[in-house]
Design a protein around this motif. Structure first.
Motif, PDB file in Angstrom:
ATOM      1  N   ASN A 162      23.070 -44.226   8.611  1.00 23.80           N
ATOM      2  CA  ASN A 162      22.755 -45.127   7.357  1.00 23.80           C
ATOM      3  C   ASN A 162      23.243 -44.010   7.088  1.00 23.80           C
ATOM      4  OD1 ASN A 162      20.464 -46.981   7.867  1.00 23.80           O
ATOM      5  ND2 ASN A 162      19.027 -45.990   7.763  1.00 23.80           N
ATOM      6  N   TYR A 163      23.782 -43.275   7.589  1.00 27.64           N
ATOM      7  CA  TYR A 163      24.208 -41.990   6.379  1.00 27.64           C
ATOM      8  C   TYR A 163      25.815 -42.425   7.103  1.00 27.64           C
ATOM      9  CZ  TYR A 163      25.467 -37.799   4.059  1.00 27.64           C
ATOM     10  OH  TYR A 163      25.808 -36.514   3.141  1.00 27.64           O
ATOM     11  N   ILE A 164      26.305 -42.197   7.550  1.00 23.60           N
ATOM     12  CA  ILE A 164      28.084 -42.820   8.520  1.00 23.60           C
ATOM     13  C   ILE A 164      27.545 -44.275   8.572  1.00 23.60           C
ATOM     14  CG2 ILE A 164      29.352 -42.208   9.389  1.00 23.60           C
ATOM     15  CD1 ILE A 164      28.084 -39.438   9.664  1.00 23.60           C
ATOM     16  N   PRO A 165      27.842 -44.755   7.756  1.00 22.28           N
ATOM     17  CA  PRO A 165      27.702 -46.661   8.609  1.00 22.28           C
ATOM     18  C   PRO A 165      29.351 -47.003   9.424  1.00 22.28           C
ATOM     19  CG  PRO A 165      28.508 -46.587   6.202  1.00 22.28           C
ATOM     20  CD  PRO A 165      28.459 -45.210   6.393  1.00 22.28           C
ATOM     21  N   GLN A 166      30.287 -46.416   8.603  1.00 23.04           N
ATOM     22  CA  GLN A 166      31.579 -46.295   9.680  1.00 23.04           C
ATOM     23  C   GLN A 166      31.749 -45.397  11.197  1.00 23.04           C
ATOM     24  OE1 GLN A 166      33.597 -48.654   8.316  1.00 23.04           O
ATOM     25  NE2 GLN A 166      32.141 -49.024   6.435  1.00 23.04           N
ATOM     26  N   ALA A 167      30.873 -46.590  11.984  1.00 20.99           N
ATOM     27  CA  ALA A 167      31.059 -45.666  12.910  1.00 20.99           C
ATOM     28  C   ALA A 167      32.899 -45.096  13.822  1.00 20.99           C
ATOM     29  CB  ALA A 167      30.966 -46.394  14.379  1.00 20.99           C
ATOM     30  N   GLY A 168      33.174 -45.321  12.885  1.00 17.33           N
ATOM     31  CA  GLY A 168      34.828 -45.035  13.778  1.00 17.33           C
ATOM     32  C   GLY A 168      34.699 -43.448  13.009  1.00 17.33           C
ATOM     33  N   ASP A 169      34.019 -42.914  12.218  1.00 17.07           N
ATOM     34  CA  ASP A 169      33.904 -41.465  11.050  1.00 17.07           C
ATOM     35  C   ASP A 169      33.109 -40.334  12.134  1.00 17.07           C
ATOM     36  OD1 ASP A 169      35.157 -41.996   8.902  1.00 17.07           O
ATOM     37  OD2 ASP A 169      33.632 -42.966   8.194  1.00 17.07           O
ATOM     38  N   LEU A 170      32.758 -41.114  13.496  1.00 14.48           N
ATOM     39  CA  LEU A 170      32.158 -40.056  13.742  1.00 14.48           C
ATOM     40  C   LEU A 170      33.210 -40.250  15.358  1.00 14.48           C
ATOM     41  CD1 LEU A 170      28.203 -41.249  14.349  1.00 14.48           C
ATOM     42  CD2 LEU A 170      29.744 -39.464  13.362  1.00 14.48           C
ATOM     43  N   LEU A 171      34.383 -40.554  15.663  1.00 12.39           N
ATOM     44  CA  LEU A 171      34.931 -40.623  16.761  1.00 12.39           C
ATOM     45  C   LEU A 171      36.203 -39.422  16.873  1.00 12.39           C
ATOM     46  CD1 LEU A 171      35.206 -44.409  18.465  1.00 12.39           C
ATOM     47  CD2 LEU A 171      33.385 -41.908  19.070  1.00 12.39           C
ATOM     48  N   ASP A 172      36.297 -38.914  18.064  1.00  9.12           N
ATOM     49  CA  ASP A 172      37.277 -38.531  17.821  1.00  9.12           C
ATOM     50  C   ASP A 172      38.703 -39.451  17.986  1.00  9.12           C
ATOM     51  OD1 ASP A 172      39.691 -37.393  20.316  1.00  9.12           O
ATOM     52  OD2 ASP A 172      38.847 -35.871  19.529  1.00  9.12           O
ATOM     53  N   GLU A 173      39.887 -38.724  16.676  1.00  4.33           N
ATOM     54  CA  GLU A 173      41.248 -39.285  17.237  1.00  4.33           C
ATOM     55  C   GLU A 173      41.622 -39.793  18.144  1.00  4.33           C
ATOM     56  OE1 GLU A 173      43.860 -37.260  15.373  1.00  4.33           O
ATOM     57  OE2 GLU A 173      43.303 -36.838  13.548  1.00  4.33           O
ATOM     58  N   TRP A 174      41.709 -39.874  19.724  1.00  2.00           N
ATOM     59  CA  TRP A 174      41.914 -40.746  20.516  1.00  2.00           C
ATOM     60  C   TRP A 174      41.162 -42.146  20.957  1.00  2.00           C
ATOM     61  CZ3 TRP A 174      39.372 -41.785  25.631  1.00  2.00           C
ATOM     62  CH2 TRP A 174      40.775 -42.123  26.578  1.00  2.00           C
ATOM     63  N   TYR A 175      40.614 -42.013  20.375  1.00  2.00           N
ATOM     64  CA  TYR A 175      39.707 -43.726  20.462  1.00  2.00           C
ATOM     65  C   TYR A 175      39.547 -44.185  19.684  1.00  2.00           C
ATOM     66  CZ  TYR A 175      36.540 -40.512  23.644  1.00  2.00           C
ATOM     67  OH  TYR A 175      35.745 -40.321  24.722  1.00  2.00           O
ATOM     68  N   GLY A 176      40.731 -43.305  18.822  1.00  2.00           N
ATOM     69  CA  GLY A 176      41.142 -44.625  17.038  1.00  2.00           C
ATOM     70  C   GLY A 176      40.221 -44.339  15.798  1.00  2.00           C
ATOM     71  N   GLY A 177      39.159 -43.584  15.855  1.00  2.00           N
ATOM     72  CA  GLY A 177      38.251 -42.508  14.503  1.00  2.00           C
ATOM     73  C   GLY A 177      39.876 -41.553  13.901  1.00  2.00           C
ATOM     74  N   THR A 178      38.577 -41.244  12.655  1.00  6.90           N
ATOM     75  CA  THR A 178      38.960 -40.326  12.426  1.00  6.90           C
ATOM     76  C   THR A 178      38.287 -39.055  11.895  1.00  6.90           C
ATOM     77  OG1 THR A 178      37.413 -41.133  10.485  1.00  6.90           O
ATOM     78  CG2 THR A 178      39.461 -42.147  10.429  1.00  6.90           C
ATOM     79  N   ASP A 179      36.803 -39.369  12.213  1.00 10.16           N
ATOM     80  CA  ASP A 179      36.179 -38.097  12.659  1.00 10.16           C
ATOM     81  C   ASP A 179      35.924 -36.772  11.327  1.00 10.16           C
ATOM     82  OD1 ASP A 179      34.285 -36.271  13.837  1.00 10.16           O
ATOM     83  OD2 ASP A 179      35.698 -34.921  15.260  1.00 10.16           O
ATOM     84  N   PRO A 180      36.167 -37.404   9.823  1.00  9.55           N
ATOM     85  CA  PRO A 180      36.086 -36.515   9.147  1.00  9.55           C
ATOM     86  C   PRO A 180      35.032 -35.180   8.703  1.00  9.55           C
ATOM     87  CG  PRO A 180      35.387 -38.042   8.272  1.00  9.55           C
ATOM     88  CD  PRO A 180      35.629 -38.659   9.666  1.00  9.55           C
ATOM     89  N   TYR A 181      34.348 -35.381   9.599  1.00  9.92           N
ATOM     90  CA  TYR A 181      32.712 -34.419   9.739  1.00  9.92           C
ATOM     91  C   TYR A 181      32.653 -33.231  10.503  1.00  9.92           C
ATOM     92  CZ  TYR A 181      31.267 -38.806   7.093  1.00  9.92           C
ATOM     93  OH  TYR A 181      30.764 -39.705   5.746  1.00  9.92           O
TER      94      TYR A 181
END
Length: 626
Positions: free
Chosen positions: A535-554
């Motif tokens: 609920n706090y981070i609705p975009q799942a990709g914002d948790l992922l490492d860049e290697w998985y295609g995520g952004t990981d700003p947190y």
């Protein structure tokens, strides 16, 4: 056969003749090895230059030409080859960087092409590092307006050396920014003070270098003021963040003006963090307050000004007006200034006559959100859910303690501002195992930003490891007792090498006792934890490492520990299904004994029931208890 025997006999005779040829006619042994002895620097010599020259003498018993290998090091048992096959009995170090104030060891090996001989090992001590520069001007803790020249005493150079100076300046102590390098022997440097920020404190330092070793001066500081402005008035009383009675006298230091002009003072006082209400203009360095509200926090500061309009502000200070209730519950300073660490508690002084306390924490000042009431302790553990923040939104909070006497009397503390600690390291000690884990604050929760790597339960009980099979006979079945595995098959083309060192964590069976696998204060996520995070981070990709295609700003660093199956085939070497690992991260979560796993994709979250217990292994990511 007779001929063969004669040949063998002749061979033996020749060998024996060769062996005894090392003796002279009187049977004395003839030395075949060269001799070598060291000359300079003498053994245990002191004050040797940073580019020393070495000398030795050597001879060969048969006048064979000699070559020499030169060894040196900081450990007499570990000397390193610096030069080989030297033809002369001397050698000068040119490229080797001799450290100062160090003991070095050296030896020479003489070689004649057949035999070699090592010299003794000698030692020497290098010359001292340059003296630390002695700063002369300006003094420390001074005010600077326009002219700013740093000055220091010259540092004596060693024989054959030159000294250069680096001038460092910055807002941190010690400073790290080099603003000048001086090689001409000068011992001063003029700073363009107009580039410095008004009201800021700066630190400066000088390093002396002989091009190999440095020595640093003390650190001094100054504060930048406006051109022509008076000195800064310093608050004397009341002490910042204390409790006082109404009618308190505000006191500060008298200041001088650089042109000798008369100085007056504007006094600002109100309930705002940055007070905007001018309450008085005086020519003395004090002012008596009137009609202040009890149990209210006030902020104040002073502006010193001259007739030309030049001015300098003091720092802002604060106090709380005490009424007729109990004593003042002064809140203690935090371990790190204005930062509440993850395991730090809010602590205050016991108030005379108080029977209980209320605690308020909020993002407004004064705080209005009560988080604890009628507690008798003089400390409070702030919950993660009470200070939601993340690396993309670090919030400032205010804490207030109200002391109560049970008869309606109350006294407020002075509200303190803080930010929650955002990241850190947790050390998990389990008997003989000690592992460090990074963590990060994500909204109302604190999550580890690394996967679990332990081989033990919390009480130190060893988990059972899967032994890698040598064939398709796989050891994991529904009735097996193995609980973890960490031999991820490497290398894997296109995959990061972190798996080689276990940095991505281990994989665990669903039968691992989830209530006992986490250290004290942490737990395997439950469904409610996952829902809160999603609920706090609705975009799942914002948790992922860049290697998985995520952004990981947190900085959550969600990575795959592994997706291990209970069978082998071409797509699952060692049981790991690499094609799955490339597109998602999979973890166990604790759901009342069910074999549930949840996954984070670049574009979605997903959970599923594994079904058969124990036949697959996934990673575990922990969350902090609230």
């Amino acid at each position: 056969m007779k001929y063969i025997n004669k040949i063998l006999l002749l061979t033996v005779v020749l060998v024996f003749t060769t062996l005894i040829s090392c003796e002279d006619d009187d049977g004395a042994f003839v030395e075949k090895k060269p001799s070598v002895s060291l000359i300079s620097p003498t053994d245990k010599a002191n004050g040797i230059d940073i580019a020393p020259s070495f000398e030795w003498q050597a001879s060969d018993p048969n006048a064979r030409p000699l070559k020499f290998d030169f060894y040196m090091g900081l450990d007499s048992t570990k000397l390193f080859l610096q030069a080989e096959n030297l033809k002369e009995t001397n050698y000068s170090l040119t490229d080797y960087k001799i450290l100062k104030d160090e003991v070095y060891y050296w030896r020479v090996v003489a070689k004649n092409g057949l035999e070699s001989r090592e010299s003794d090992i000698w030692e020497f001590t290098s010359i001292p590092a340059p003296d630390a520069p002695n700063l002369t001007s300006p003094d420390t803790d001074v005010f600077v307006r326009d002219a700013l020249t740093f000055e220091w005493e010259a540092v004596t150079a060693g024989e054959g050396e030159t000294i250069s100076y680096k001038v460092l300046l910055g807002k941190t102590n010690p400073p790290t920014d080099v603003i000048a390098t001086i090689d001409d022997g000068s011992t001063s440097f003029v700073v363009d003070a107009s580039t410095l920020e008004i009201g800021e404190v700066y630190y400066w330092q000088v390093n002396a270098s002989d091009l190999i070793n440095d020595s640093s001066s003390e650190v001094r500081s100054f504060k930048k003021l406006r051109t022509g402005a008076p000195d800064e008035p310093l608050i004397v009383a009341p002490v910042d963040k204390t409790g006082v009675m109404s009618g308190v006298v505000l006191d500060w230091t008298d200041v001088t003006d650089p042109e000798g002009d008369a100085v007056s003072y504007d006094v600002y006082l109100d309930k705002q963090n940055t007070p905007a209400t001018l309450v008085a203009t005086v020519t003395t360095s004090e002012f008596t307050t009137t009609a202040l509200d009890a149990n209210s926090a006030y902020y104040w500061y002073v502006v010193a000004k001259d007739p030309s309009g030049n001015f300098t502000e003091s720092e802002i200070s604060g106090f709380t007006v005490i009424g007729a209730g109990p004593g003042f519950p002064a809140i203690h300073e935090f371990a790190v200034e204005d930062v509440l660490s993850l395991d730090e508690v809010l602590v205050w002084d016991a108030a005379a006559g108080a029977t209980s306390y209320d605690v308020y924490i909020d993002t407004v000042n004064p705080p209005v959100n009560i988080v604890a009431s009628d507690i008798t302790e003089t400390e409070y553990k702030v919950k993660n859910s009470e200070i939601p923040s993340d690396l993309t939104d670090v919030k400032t909070y205010y804490a207030l303690v109200v002391a109560k006497d049970g008869s309606g009397g109350e006294t407020n503390s002075f509200p303190v501002a803080f930010t929650p600690q955002m990241t850190g390291i947790y050390t998990d000690v389990r008997v003989t195992e000690s592992l460090d884990y990074n963590w990060v604050r994500l909204g109302t929760q604190v999550w580890m930003s690394q996967n679990l790597r332990t081989k033990k339960l919390r009480d130190g009980t060893d988990l059972i490891k899967v032994i890698q099979p040598s064939s398709d006979a796989y050891p994991i079945t529904a009735s097996s007792t193995e609980l973890y595995y960490d031999d991820h098959d490497l290398p894997v083309p296109g995959f990061p090498d972190v798996w080689a060192d276990g940095d991505n964590g281990r994989v665990y069976s669903s039968l691992v006792p989830k209530a006992d696998i986490a250290p004290d204060g942490w737990h395997v996520p439950k469904g409610s934890d996952i829902s809160t995070l999603q609920n706090y981070i609705p975009q799942a990709g914002d948790l992922l490492d860049e290697w998985y295609g995520g952004t990981d700003p947190y900085g959550a660093n969600f990575v795959m520990a592994g997706y291990r199956y209970n069978d082998f085939n071409a797509g699952r070497p060692a049981g790991f299904r690499y094609v799955v690992e490339e597109g998602r991260t999979t973890f166990w979560f604790d759901n009342s004994g069910s074999n549930n796993a949840w996954e984070v994709y670049p574009d979605k979250y997903r959970s599923f029931n594994q079904g058969n217990a124990h036949t697959r292994m996934f990673g575990i990511r922990l969350v902090k208890n609230d």
